[in-house]
Design an enzyme around this catalytic site. Structure first.
Site, PDB file in Angstrom:
ATOM      1  N   ARG A  40     -21.186  -2.737   7.337  1.00 13.73           N
ATOM      2  CA  ARG A  40     -20.309  -1.653   7.779  1.00 13.73           C
ATOM      3  C   ARG A  40     -19.374  -2.113   8.893  1.00 13.73           C
ATOM      4  O   ARG A  40     -18.562  -1.328   9.358  1.00 13.73           O
ATOM      5  CB  ARG A  40     -21.174  -0.511   8.312  1.00 13.73           C
ATOM      6  CG  ARG A  40     -21.205   0.722   7.403  1.00 13.73           C
ATOM      7  CD  ARG A  40     -22.146   1.713   8.035  1.00 13.73           C
ATOM      8  NE  ARG A  40     -21.996   3.056   7.575  1.00 13.73           N
ATOM      9  CZ  ARG A  40     -22.815   3.640   6.716  1.00 13.73           C
ATOM     10  NH1 ARG A  40     -23.814   2.970   6.179  1.00 13.73           N
ATOM     11  NH2 ARG A  40     -22.646   4.901   6.402  1.00 13.73           N
ATOM     12  N   ARG A  74     -23.210  19.064  -0.102  1.00 15.07           N
ATOM     13  CA  ARG A  74     -24.289  18.400  -0.843  1.00 15.07           C
ATOM     14  C   ARG A  74     -25.674  18.700  -0.262  1.00 15.07           C
ATOM     15  O   ARG A  74     -25.810  19.092   0.898  1.00 15.07           O
ATOM     16  CB  ARG A  74     -24.059  16.891  -0.893  1.00 15.07           C
ATOM     17  CG  ARG A  74     -24.373  16.177   0.393  1.00 15.07           C
ATOM     18  CD  ARG A  74     -24.251  14.684   0.233  1.00 15.07           C
ATOM     19  NE  ARG A  74     -24.477  13.986   1.474  1.00 15.07           N
ATOM     20  CZ  ARG A  74     -24.396  12.666   1.610  1.00 15.07           C
ATOM     21  NH1 ARG A  74     -24.078  11.923   0.582  1.00 15.07           N
ATOM     22  NH2 ARG A  74     -24.621  12.112   2.769  1.00 15.07           N
ATOM     23  N   LYS A  92     -21.322   6.472  -2.861  1.00 13.85           N
ATOM     24  CA  LYS A  92     -22.040   5.187  -2.814  1.00 13.85           C
ATOM     25  C   LYS A  92     -23.514   5.327  -3.171  1.00 13.85           C
ATOM     26  O   LYS A  92     -24.048   4.561  -3.955  1.00 13.85           O
ATOM     27  CB  LYS A  92     -21.982   4.581  -1.390  1.00 13.85           C
ATOM     28  CG  LYS A  92     -20.610   4.234  -0.896  1.00 13.85           C
ATOM     29  CD  LYS A  92     -20.683   3.431   0.401  1.00 13.85           C
ATOM     30  CE  LYS A  92     -21.381   4.120   1.555  1.00 13.85           C
ATOM     31  NZ  LYS A  92     -20.688   5.285   2.096  1.00 13.85           N
ATOM     32  N   ARG A 100     -28.551  17.159   5.100  1.00 11.17           N
ATOM     33  CA  ARG A 100     -28.727  16.114   6.101  1.00 11.17           C
ATOM     34  C   ARG A 100     -28.122  16.569   7.426  1.00 11.17           C
ATOM     35  O   ARG A 100     -27.051  17.160   7.442  1.00 11.17           O
ATOM     36  CB  ARG A 100     -28.021  14.835   5.626  1.00 11.17           C
ATOM     37  CG  ARG A 100     -28.953  13.880   4.931  1.00 11.17           C
ATOM     38  CD  ARG A 100     -28.224  12.744   4.297  1.00 11.17           C
ATOM     39  NE  ARG A 100     -27.343  11.998   5.202  1.00 11.17           N
ATOM     40  CZ  ARG A 100     -26.740  10.854   4.852  1.00 11.17           C
ATOM     41  NH1 ARG A 100     -26.942  10.350   3.652  1.00 11.17           N
ATOM     42  NH2 ARG A 100     -25.960  10.226   5.688  1.00 11.17           N
ATOM     43  N   ARG A 134     -17.973  10.643  11.473  1.00 11.99           N
ATOM     44  CA  ARG A 134     -18.355   9.529  10.594  1.00 11.99           C
ATOM     45  C   ARG A 134     -17.119   8.940   9.908  1.00 11.99           C
ATOM     46  O   ARG A 134     -17.018   7.733   9.734  1.00 11.99           O
ATOM     47  CB  ARG A 134     -19.370  10.003   9.550  1.00 11.99           C
ATOM     48  CG  ARG A 134     -20.764  10.235  10.147  1.00 11.99           C
ATOM     49  CD  ARG A 134     -21.635  11.050   9.219  1.00 11.99           C
ATOM     50  NE  ARG A 134     -21.988  10.367   7.988  1.00 11.99           N
ATOM     51  CZ  ARG A 134     -22.456  10.978   6.910  1.00 11.99           C
ATOM     52  NH1 ARG A 134     -22.626  12.292   6.909  1.00 11.99           N
ATOM     53  NH2 ARG A 134     -22.776  10.296   5.844  1.00 11.99           N
TER      54      ARG A 134
END
Ligand code: AMP
Length: 217
Positions: free
Chosen positions: A88, A122, A13, A155, A166
């Site tokens: 969300r 990532r 996203k 992160r 999550r």
């Protein structure tokens, strides 16, 4: 165009909505980025949001609704915007419909295994928010942001355990939005598993076709 990108964490996203906003000349609004900046700056919002983010939970609806309501009423949003990470939950989507209804919501369809693999490998630039992936989008110089030249980071909420949480939260609270937008005829579906450039070209085509269709209505 008023758009939102919907999909599990790790579906791409952030990367795709940034590029799409750039291509369409409209504003990109990432609620995750707004919250991370607030956490970094230790604002009242940041202090409130910190624990939720780090444990993979959602920040309460009333807080998020307040942030988005304020942001999309700014002048630069008049031409259109792409929401990344909002809505969300169903209450967030219902609230948005009462102020500025979206023209389209693009659902990024990708397997959970692929999301876990992407998120746990990532890197992100803490300064400008650019996202790097070791195979599909490595930085030009290892560990450094191409744009800011500063060090890249992982992160806090990309740790394996938090990623799993999550995804659980996504399945329970966010996935029902697929039907919410399908039922109101605003859902666009894209297979987000191919390499980013391929997804991006399809995304642009799809949004432009949707815009032409909406313009005819
Ligand atoms: P993201 O960068 O979109 O993955 O968001 C990172 C984190 O910020 C999420 O895991 C949530 O804790 C929080 N967050 C971002 N957007 C929202 C939202 N619309 N509602 C609730 N929490 C959010």
């Amino acid at each position: 165009m008023k758009l939102s990108i919907l999909g599990p964490p790790g579906s791409g996203k952030g990367t795709q909505s940034t590029r799409l906003a750039d291509r369409l000349g409209i504003v990109h609004i990432s609620t995750g980025d707004i919250l991370r900046t607030a956490v970094k700056d230790k604002t009242v919002l940041g202090k409130k949001a910190h624990e939720f983010i780090n444990s993979g939970q959602l920040v309460p609806d009333d807080v998020m609704i307040g942030i988005v309501k304020e942001r999309i009423s700014e002048k630069d949003c008049k031409k259109g915007f792409i929401l990344d990470g909002f809505p969300r939950t169903i209450p967030q989507a219902e609230m948005l419909d009462t102020i500025i209804p979206l023209d389209g919501v693009i659902f990024f369809d990708v397997s959970e295994e692929a999301c876990v693999a992407r998120l746990t490998t990532r890197k992100i630039c803490p300064k400008c928010g650019l996202i790097y992936n070791p195979t599909t989008h490595p930085p030009l110089v290892a560990g450094k942001c191409d744009k800011c030249k500063g060090p890249l980071a992982t992160r806090d909420d990309d740790k394996v355990e938090t990623v799993k949480e999550r995804l659980k939260v996504y399945n329970k609270s966010t996935e029902p939005l697929v039907n919410f937008y399908k039922n109101s005829g605003r859902l666009l579906h894209i297979d987000a598993s191919p390499p980013p450039d391929e997804v991006f070209e399809k995304l642009v085509e799809m949004v432009q076709a949707h815009e032409r269709g909406s313009a005819r209505d």
